[in-house]
Design a protein around this motif. Structure first.
Motif, short mmCIF file in Angstrom:
data_model
loop_
_atom_site.label_atom_id
_atom_site.label_comp_id
_atom_site.label_asym_id
_atom_site.label_seq_id
_atom_site.Cartn_x
_atom_site.Cartn_y
_atom_site.Cartn_z
N VAL A 64 32.55 20.02 8.91
CA VAL A 64 33.54 20.12 9.70
C VAL A 64 33.28 21.22 11.13
O VAL A 64 32.50 22.01 11.09
N ASN A 65 34.18 20.22 11.63
CA ASN A 65 33.69 20.99 13.25
C ASN A 65 35.21 21.29 13.35
O ASN A 65 36.23 20.42 13.70
N ILE A 66 35.26 22.60 13.82
CA ILE A 66 36.71 22.82 14.32
C ILE A 66 36.64 22.75 15.90
O ILE A 66 36.64 23.92 16.59
N LEU A 67 37.57 22.43 15.78
CA LEU A 67 38.17 21.78 17.22
C LEU A 67 38.86 23.21 18.10
O LEU A 67 39.85 23.54 17.43
N ALA A 68 38.61 23.23 19.77
CA ALA A 68 39.05 24.09 20.24
C ALA A 68 40.12 23.59 21.23
O ALA A 68 40.85 22.12 20.99
N ALA A 69 41.45 24.70 21.95
CA ALA A 69 41.93 23.91 22.53
C ALA A 69 42.13 22.83 23.71
O ALA A 69 42.95 21.91 24.14
N ASP A 70 40.73 22.79 23.79
CA ASP A 70 41.18 22.10 25.02
C ASP A 70 40.31 20.51 24.23
O ASP A 70 39.83 19.68 25.33
N GLN A 71 40.10 20.28 23.16
CA GLN A 71 40.27 18.82 22.68
C GLN A 71 40.24 17.99 22.13
O GLN A 71 39.75 17.13 21.19
N GLU A 72 41.21 18.28 22.59
CA GLU A 72 42.57 17.09 22.33
C GLU A 72 41.90 15.42 22.33
O GLU A 72 42.00 15.12 21.11
N GLY A 73 41.21 15.68 23.40
CA GLY A 73 41.37 13.92 23.88
C GLY A 73 40.37 14.04 22.85
O GLY A 73 39.68 12.66 21.77
N LEU A 74 38.97 14.44 22.22
CA LEU A 74 38.07 14.51 20.89
C LEU A 74 38.59 14.23 19.52
O LEU A 74 38.49 12.88 19.15
N CYS A 75 40.21 15.25 19.53
CA CYS A 75 40.37 14.75 18.29
C CYS A 75 40.92 13.20 18.27
O CYS A 75 41.42 12.62 17.05
N ARG A 76 41.49 13.28 19.51
CA ARG A 76 42.34 11.56 19.55
C ARG A 76 41.39 10.63 18.90
O ARG A 76 41.80 9.45 18.96
N ARG A 77 40.56 10.62 20.22
CA ARG A 77 39.48 9.90 19.50
C ARG A 77 39.08 9.70 17.81
O ARG A 77 38.72 8.69 18.27
N PHE A 78 38.50 10.59 17.42
CA PHE A 78 38.68 10.98 15.95
C PHE A 78 39.05 9.69 15.58
O PHE A 78 39.25 9.82 14.30
N ALA A 79 40.67 10.44 15.49
CA ALA A 79 41.51 10.04 14.23
C ALA A 79 41.92 8.55 14.80
O ALA A 79 42.87 8.36 13.97
N VAL A 80 41.44 7.54 15.55
CA VAL A 80 41.98 6.43 15.36
C VAL A 80 40.81 5.79 14.60
O VAL A 80 39.66 6.45 14.31
N THR A 81 41.28 4.58 13.91
CA THR A 81 40.48 3.35 13.12
C THR A 81 39.07 2.13 13.64
O THR A 81 40.52 2.32 14.76
N GLY A 82 38.01 2.45 13.99
CA GLY A 82 37.27 1.21 14.29
C GLY A 82 36.55 1.77 15.40
O GLY A 82 37.11 3.28 16.30
N GLY A 83 36.23 1.19 16.16
CA GLY A 83 35.03 2.11 17.89
C GLY A 83 34.12 2.92 17.03
O GLY A 83 33.70 3.52 16.61
N ASP A 84 33.01 3.57 18.04
CA ASP A 84 31.93 4.22 18.06
C ASP A 84 32.69 5.24 18.93
O ASP A 84 33.17 5.72 19.75
N LYS A 85 33.08 6.14 17.67
CA LYS A 85 33.74 7.91 17.80
C LYS A 85 32.88 8.39 19.03
O LYS A 85 33.52 9.68 19.24
#
Length: 174
Positions: A64-85
């Motif tokens: 479990v990787n707990i994200l920081a406030a400045d990591q919204e872009g990273l969160c959005r990358r992992f929140a979608v189906t498909g692709g190389d996250k």
């Protein structure tokens, strides 16, 4: 459960702010997890249709990787189906082999300990095997379908959090 009850339950659930994290063995869709205490298993509930769940189950371990406030872009990358996250996302393997994302606030490594039936989801339980606080800062929060953050209280620090974690583990091992 009736459709209107499901919608009502989702509306109620949206009222609870939560930290945002990425939980993966090798990457796919983010699933929610709760990290409460070193002696209590980590619980997460992936959908039976998840492409990630079979990989976590086969690996027998996850992080479990707990994200920081400045990591919204990273969160959005992992929140979608498909692709190389993981494309362009620096990471390293944890002690259990699961990916630990660089730059996160904290990480929790777990061995998969049990799986319960949860209807169209499974309820997965993990035993904590490793904990690390990587940096101080406000966590990325998700509330009412939006991202946000709260400032970290002045009295909190990574050092005091790490000490608390070590003390809790020492008590549990005694």
């Amino acid at each position: 459960m009736a459709q209107q009850d499901v919608l009502h339950l989702r509306r109620i659930g949206a009222e609870a702010a939560d930290h945002v994290h990425v939980l993966q063995p090798v990457g796919d869709r983010e699933v929610a997890a709760r990290v409460q205490h070193a002696d209590v298993p980590v619980c997460f509930c992936p959908a039976r249709t998840s492409a990630t769940w079979p990989r976590i189950e086969a690996a027998g371990a996850f992080a479990v990787n707990i994200l920081a406030a400045d990591q919204e872009g990273l969160c959005r990358r992992f929140a979608v189906t498909g692709g190389d996250k993981f494309a362009g996302a620096p990471w390293h393997a944890g002690g259990n082999g699961a990916p630990l994302l660089d730059g996160v606030l904290a990480s929790v490594e777990c061995d998969l300990e049990g799986v319960l039936d949860g209807g169209d989801h499974v309820i997965a339980l993990g035993r904590v095997t490793g904990l690390a606080v990587h940096r101080d800062g406000p966590p990325l929060l998700y509330f009412r379908r939006s991202y946000g953050s709260l400032p970290r209280p002045a009295r909190s620090s990574s050092a005091s959090m790490s000490s608390s974690i070590r003390a809790a583990r020492s008590r549990s091992e005694a």
